[in-house]
Design a protein around this motif. Structure first.
Motif, short mmCIF file in Angstrom:
data_model
loop_
_atom_site.label_atom_id
_atom_site.label_comp_id
_atom_site.label_asym_id
_atom_site.label_seq_id
_atom_site.Cartn_x
_atom_site.Cartn_y
_atom_site.Cartn_z
N ALA A 142 -1.73 -0.26 -7.46
CA ALA A 142 -2.46 0.29 -6.33
C ALA A 142 -2.70 -0.78 -5.27
O ALA A 142 -2.81 -1.97 -5.58
CB ALA A 142 -3.79 0.86 -6.79
N VAL A 143 -2.76 -0.33 -4.02
CA VAL A 143 -3.08 -1.24 -2.92
C VAL A 143 -4.42 -1.92 -3.20
O VAL A 143 -5.40 -1.28 -3.57
CB VAL A 143 -3.14 -0.48 -1.58
N GLY A 144 -4.45 -3.24 -3.04
CA GLY A 144 -5.67 -3.99 -3.27
C GLY A 144 -5.84 -4.47 -4.69
O GLY A 144 -6.74 -5.28 -4.95
N ARG A 145 -5.00 -3.99 -5.60
CA ARG A 145 -5.09 -4.43 -6.99
C ARG A 145 -4.14 -5.62 -7.20
O ARG A 145 -3.17 -5.81 -6.47
CB ARG A 145 -4.73 -3.30 -7.95
N SER A 146 -4.41 -6.40 -8.23
CA SER A 146 -3.60 -7.58 -8.48
C SER A 146 -2.39 -7.26 -9.35
O SER A 146 -2.41 -6.32 -10.14
CB SER A 146 -4.45 -8.67 -9.16
N PHE A 147 -1.35 -8.04 -9.17
CA PHE A 147 -0.17 -7.98 -10.03
C PHE A 147 0.36 -9.39 -10.20
O PHE A 147 -0.04 -10.33 -9.49
CB PHE A 147 0.89 -7.04 -9.46
N ALA A 196 -1.64 -6.62 -4.22
CA ALA A 196 -0.67 -5.69 -3.64
C ALA A 196 -1.13 -5.23 -2.26
O ALA A 196 -2.31 -4.93 -2.04
CB ALA A 196 -0.49 -4.49 -4.56
N HIS A 197 -0.17 -5.17 -1.34
CA HIS A 197 -0.41 -4.66 0.01
C HIS A 197 0.50 -3.46 0.27
O HIS A 197 1.52 -3.28 -0.40
CB HIS A 197 -0.16 -5.76 1.05
N ARG A 198 0.16 -2.67 1.27
CA ARG A 198 0.93 -1.47 1.57
C ARG A 198 2.40 -1.79 1.88
O ARG A 198 3.29 -1.03 1.54
CB ARG A 198 0.31 -0.72 2.76
N GLU A 199 2.62 -2.96 2.50
CA GLU A 199 3.99 -3.30 2.91
C GLU A 199 4.81 -3.96 1.79
O GLU A 199 5.99 -4.26 1.99
CB GLU A 199 3.97 -4.23 4.12
N ASP A 200 4.22 -4.17 0.62
CA ASP A 200 4.93 -4.89 -0.43
C ASP A 200 6.15 -4.14 -0.97
O ASP A 200 7.03 -4.74 -1.57
CB ASP A 200 3.98 -5.21 -1.60
N ASN A 201 6.16 -2.81 -0.79
CA ASN A 201 7.32 -2.07 -1.32
C ASN A 201 8.43 -1.93 -0.28
O ASN A 201 9.41 -1.25 -0.52
CB ASN A 201 6.88 -0.70 -1.83
N ARG A 202 8.26 -2.57 0.87
CA ARG A 202 9.31 -2.50 1.89
C ARG A 202 10.41 -3.52 1.64
O ARG A 202 11.50 -3.39 2.18
CB ARG A 202 8.70 -2.72 3.28
N HIS A 203 10.12 -4.57 0.89
CA HIS A 203 11.12 -5.59 0.57
C HIS A 203 11.05 -5.90 -0.92
O HIS A 203 9.99 -5.82 -1.54
CB HIS A 203 10.88 -6.87 1.38
N VAL A 232 4.15 0.49 -4.84
CA VAL A 232 2.76 0.36 -4.43
C VAL A 232 2.24 1.74 -4.02
O VAL A 232 2.93 2.47 -3.31
CB VAL A 232 2.63 -0.62 -3.24
N TYR A 233 1.08 2.10 -4.49
CA TYR A 233 0.48 3.39 -4.11
C TYR A 233 -0.94 3.16 -3.63
O TYR A 233 -1.58 2.15 -3.93
CB TYR A 233 0.50 4.38 -5.29
#
Length: 286
Positions: A142-147, A196-203, A232-233
């Motif tokens: 999720a957005v804002g959660r750590s990975f 995690a950020h919203r744009e992390d799944n773009r690349h 990312v959700y």
């Protein structure tokens, strides 16, 4: 005595006149003899090429031994490795040594007018990065959660000069350069926790390993991992309340393309997107 020849000069400070063949000439000749005794063994140098050598384990290498002596009596290369003489002239010999599997020294030597000189060349063995393994966990976050991003580079040596870089697209997320003098192969590992950020799944994410051996006579070697995607959700406010115990049921929030969203126990699918699971994981089409 009047009219007689004088045995000594008129003044005690008047030097005797000596021809080059007189006493001074004899002294000069004696000093020259001392200086030039053994001139047949005049100084000379032995050189190696390359002057530094770093090779991958199991490789062969060409080594040149040379000397400044114009007419050496003998010369050669001493080593425990299997070697072959490729070519030679009076002042140099070109060898190939085979199957270099561990650090070793080889010695070039020449004898000139009975005097021997030698030069030692240290050969260092390296194990390059042949595998770069990247792992993301969790892969759905999720957005804002750590990975966590982890990169492993098995069986590399030396670690000194090895840099492992974590990348998001072309952007550097984290980089670490290793230190130490251990020459035996070992695993290098880098672990980095991030949010995690919203744009992390773009690349995609990837890992690059670089081994810089240029200061030790080698090259710059690099290898990159296979790319890994992070899903990312976003959590809709109502769904967030539901996950905390509320009973509100809402449809998935419409958001950025390619991002999954969580809502409550939705009973119908959205006009666009695919539902996953009873909690309503929504992946909007890109």
């Amino acid at each position: 005595m009047t009219g007689g020849s004088r045995l000594f000069p008129g003044s005690p400070w008047t030097p005797l006149e000596m021809s080059p063949f007189g006493g001074w000439g004899l002294l000069s000749a004696f000093l020259a003899l001392l200086c030039c005794t053994g001139s047949g063994e005049e100084a000379f140098e032995v050189r190696t090429w390359p002057e530094q050598l770093m090779v991958e384990s199991g490789e062969s290498q060409v080594i040149n031994c040379s000397t400044t002596c114009t007419q050496p009596n003998t010369g050669g290369l001493e080593t425990t490795l299997h070697k072959t003489l490729l070519a030679e002239q009076d002042q140099w010999k070109l060898y190939e040594v085979f199957n270099i599997s561990q650090d070793t020294d080889v010695i070039c030597h020449f004898t000139c007018s009975g005097k021997q000189e030698s030069k030692s060349l240290n050969i260092s063995v390296f194990h390059p990065p042949k595998q770069v393994l990247l792992k993301l966990w969790p892969t759905l976050v999720a957005v804002g959660r750590s990975f966590t991003i982890q990169c492993r580079v098995p069986s590399v040596a030396p670690l000194e000069g090895l840099t492992v870089t974590l990348l998001h697209g072309s952007e550097i997320v984290y980089s670490q350069t290793f230190v130490g003098t251990t020459l035996s192969p070992q695993e290098a590992m880098v672990t980095h926790n991030t949010t995690a950020h919203r744009e992390d799944n773009r690349h995609n994410f990837s890992c690059r390993a670089e081994m810089d051996l240029r200061s030790r006579g080698g090259d710059l070697i690099h290898r990159v991992s296979d790319p890994q995607a992070l899903d990312v959700y976003a959590v809709a406010p109502e769904a967030d309340r539901y996950l905390r115990g509320a009973s509100c049921l809402e449809e998935a929030e419409v958001g950025l393309p390619g991002i999954a969203y969580v809502s409550g126990m939705a009973t119908s699918t959205a006009a666009t997107g695919t539902q996953h699971g009873s909690l309503g994981l929504w992946f909007s089409p890109g």
